[in-house]
Design a protein around this motif. Structure first.
Motif, PDB file in Angstrom:
ATOM      1  N   LEU A 443       0.827  -1.203   0.000  1.00  0.00           N
ATOM      2  CA  LEU A 443       0.000   0.000   0.000  1.00  0.00           C
ATOM      3  C   LEU A 443       0.864   1.257   0.000  1.00  0.00           C
ATOM      4  O   LEU A 443       0.590   2.216  -0.737  1.00  0.00           O
ATOM      5  N   SER A 444       1.927   1.274   0.800  1.00  0.00           N
ATOM      6  CA  SER A 444       2.819   2.427   0.852  1.00  0.00           C
ATOM      7  C   SER A 444       3.490   2.661  -0.496  1.00  0.00           C
ATOM      8  O   SER A 444       3.624   3.809  -0.946  1.00  0.00           O
ATOM      9  N   ALA A 445       3.907   1.589  -1.140  1.00  0.00           N
ATOM     10  CA  ALA A 445       4.528   1.724  -2.457  1.00  0.00           C
ATOM     11  C   ALA A 445       3.533   2.266  -3.478  1.00  0.00           C
ATOM     12  O   ALA A 445       3.886   3.110  -4.321  1.00  0.00           O
ATOM     13  N   ALA A 446       2.288   1.825  -3.403  1.00  0.00           N
ATOM     14  CA  ALA A 446       1.267   2.314  -4.334  1.00  0.00           C
ATOM     15  C   ALA A 446       1.025   3.812  -4.139  1.00  0.00           C
ATOM     16  O   ALA A 446       0.879   4.567  -5.109  1.00  0.00           O
ATOM     17  N   VAL A 447       0.981   4.261  -2.877  1.00  0.00           N
ATOM     18  CA  VAL A 447       0.799   5.679  -2.600  1.00  0.00           C
ATOM     19  C   VAL A 447       1.971   6.478  -3.154  1.00  0.00           C
ATOM     20  O   VAL A 447       1.800   7.554  -3.744  1.00  0.00           O
TER      21      VAL A 447
END
Length: 475
Positions: A443-447
């Motif tokens: 999720l952090s990478a997607a953000v």
């Protein structure tokens, strides 16, 4: 501005403006140690009753549960309090809410009365409140929350006022270098407090964490009000050559202070939203790593951080180093005309958002390897700070007159992202430890990728029309 800054001007390593950057470095170091110090001191303050704080706790709230050593090693005779985990979470979170309250108004105020006064006052108030914290703890937890909230408001003033100074002191070819030197104080200060905070608590007692770093902050205030001036023209010690170099390299600034801010124009400005989105993405992943670093190490690698306080500080050494080196490299590329300004801003933004994303995605797969996991955890905050030469100083390019105000808004987006990401992380890992951590990093990478794509699409370096006009549209 055509995207390629004019040639000329030396690196200024021995210049007064470089000295100002070092003073800001020390000031930022003092501020962050005052902010994070409670995270270490609370281990001794609750005498071993500490449990993980609320997910939206401030930077390092969970990080230092074991940093101060075992309860039986604490110095006898120091006060002990029965604070529940919920109470501790409230104390930790209060400073964040205080920062949010003053980020935007202090940036606007710095442009009117001068950043020297606003930032200096914020540093002084934060330092005095730090000295008062042990007494506040004796008087009750409510007063501690009030103190921390007020301290957050003071620190919000101190963080945003700096960009108003650089709008008048930093030549275009030296902005990355000077701001990176000043900004690296926060990462280095975190390293310092992690390394020595636990030792101070054991040797002298936890109140001395507040007494020592509060006193250091007061000392920085004396240095600040002595050395720092809002404008190089008014500085009594600057050389004529340096003054002429700075003034000639900057766009003309209005003589009278502005009395209004073009809010409507700012809201409709996509380059500004690109900067805000970059801040949101950057703070999302950084908050996850900084806040949950020891939790991840303990749960995945089964390492006891009481035996290795330096371990949790290593990422901040990397972050401080990459901040300075990134600034040096960015200004080198500009001064040699190897890349245009817009290319440098987007390149370092891409490196600062994409590289940590790749490291985060790789973390779950590197779990069986102790060395690889630690390497990735160190690289994430280190490579993230390359953004300091990208969108983080982009407000100085697009709207130097409103740099501090816009920095306050941008940091507000970052704080919101930090609260959201910490809360989401706590929820995901509470469901399932293995898949939860994987989902957190994905999720952090997607953000981060979303923020990068948005910034690459809409980011600019030209001064916006509404930032050039002297007569501004009022609300």
């Amino acid at each position: 501005m055509d995207g390629k800054p004019p040639a000329g001007g030396g690196p200024g390593f021995c210049s007064l403006r470089c000295g100002l950057a070092l003073v800001m470095h020390l000031s930022n170091l003092a501020l962050i140690t005052q902010r994070v110090g409670l995270s270490i001191a609370i281990v001794a303050m609750v005498n071993g009753t500490w449990q993980p704080a609320a997910p939206n706790a401030t930077v390092g709230a969970d990080a230092h549960a074991d940093a101060g050593g075992a309860a039986q090693e604490l110095r006898p005779g120091t006060p002990v309090y029965e604070w529940s985990p919920e109470t501790q979470g409230l104390i930790f979170s209060s400073i964040n809410y205080g920062i949010i309250l003053t980020l935007i108004p202090s940036g606007y105020l710095a442009g009117i009365v001068g950043a020297k006064r606003v930032l200096g006052a914020g540093l002084l108030v934060s330092s005095l409140l730090t000295l008062f914290t042990p007494l506040a703890a004796d008087l009750g937890v409510t007063l501690v929350v009030v103190i921390r909230t007020a301290q957050g408001m003071a620190q919000g003033m101190a963080w945003t006022g700096q960009f108003t100074i650089w709008a008048k002191w930093a030549p275009p070819l030296e902005r990355s270098r000077l701001t990176s030197i000043a900004g690296s104080g926060a990462a280095f200060g975190t390293f310092v407090i992690l390394c020595v905070g636990g030792l101070i608590a054991q040797a002298l007692g936890w109140p001395f964490i507040f007494y020592i770093f509060g006193s250091i902050g007061c000392g920085c205030c004396v240095l600040w009000f002595t050395v720092i001036y809002d404008d190089p023209v008014r500085h009594p010690c600057i050389s004529v050559r340096e003054k002429e170099h700075i003034v000639s390299s900057l766009a003309p600034q209005p003589a009278s202070p502005r009395r209004s801010v073009p809010i409507r124009a700012m809201v409709g400005c996509l380059p500004l939203w690109a900067i805000f989105t970059g801040f949101f993405s950057h703070f999302w992943l950084c908050t996850v790593v900084v806040t949950y670093l020891p939790t991840y190490i303990s749960s995945v690698l089964h390492v006891n951080l009481r035996d290795s306080g330096v371990l949790s500080s290593l990422p901040f050494v990397a972050a401080s180093t990459c901040t300075v080196l990134g600034g040096q490299l960015a200004d080198f590329l500009l001064s040699r005309r190897l890349l245009r300004l817009i290319t440098v801003r987007k390149l370092f933004s891409a490196l600062g958002l994409l590289l940590p994303s790749l490291c985060a995605v790789a973390l779950p797969f590197a779990a069986p390897s102790y060395t690889m996991t630690l390497t990735l955890l160190i690289l994430i905050p280190g490579t993230s700070n390359l953004c300091d030469s990208g969108f983080i100083i982009n407000t100085l390019d697009v709207a130097p007159r409103y740099a501090s105000f816009l920095m306050g808004v941008a940091r507000g987006f970052g704080l919101i992202a930090g609260i959201m990401s910490a809360t989401a992380t706590g929820f995901l890992i509470s469901q399932d430890s293995v898949s939860g951590w994987r989902n957190v990093f994905f999720l952090s990478a997607a953000v981060n990728v979303f923020g990068l794509v948005f910034y690459l699409t809409f980011g600019q370096v030209e001064i916006q029309d509404w930032a050039k006009e002297r007569t501004l549209t009022r609300l």
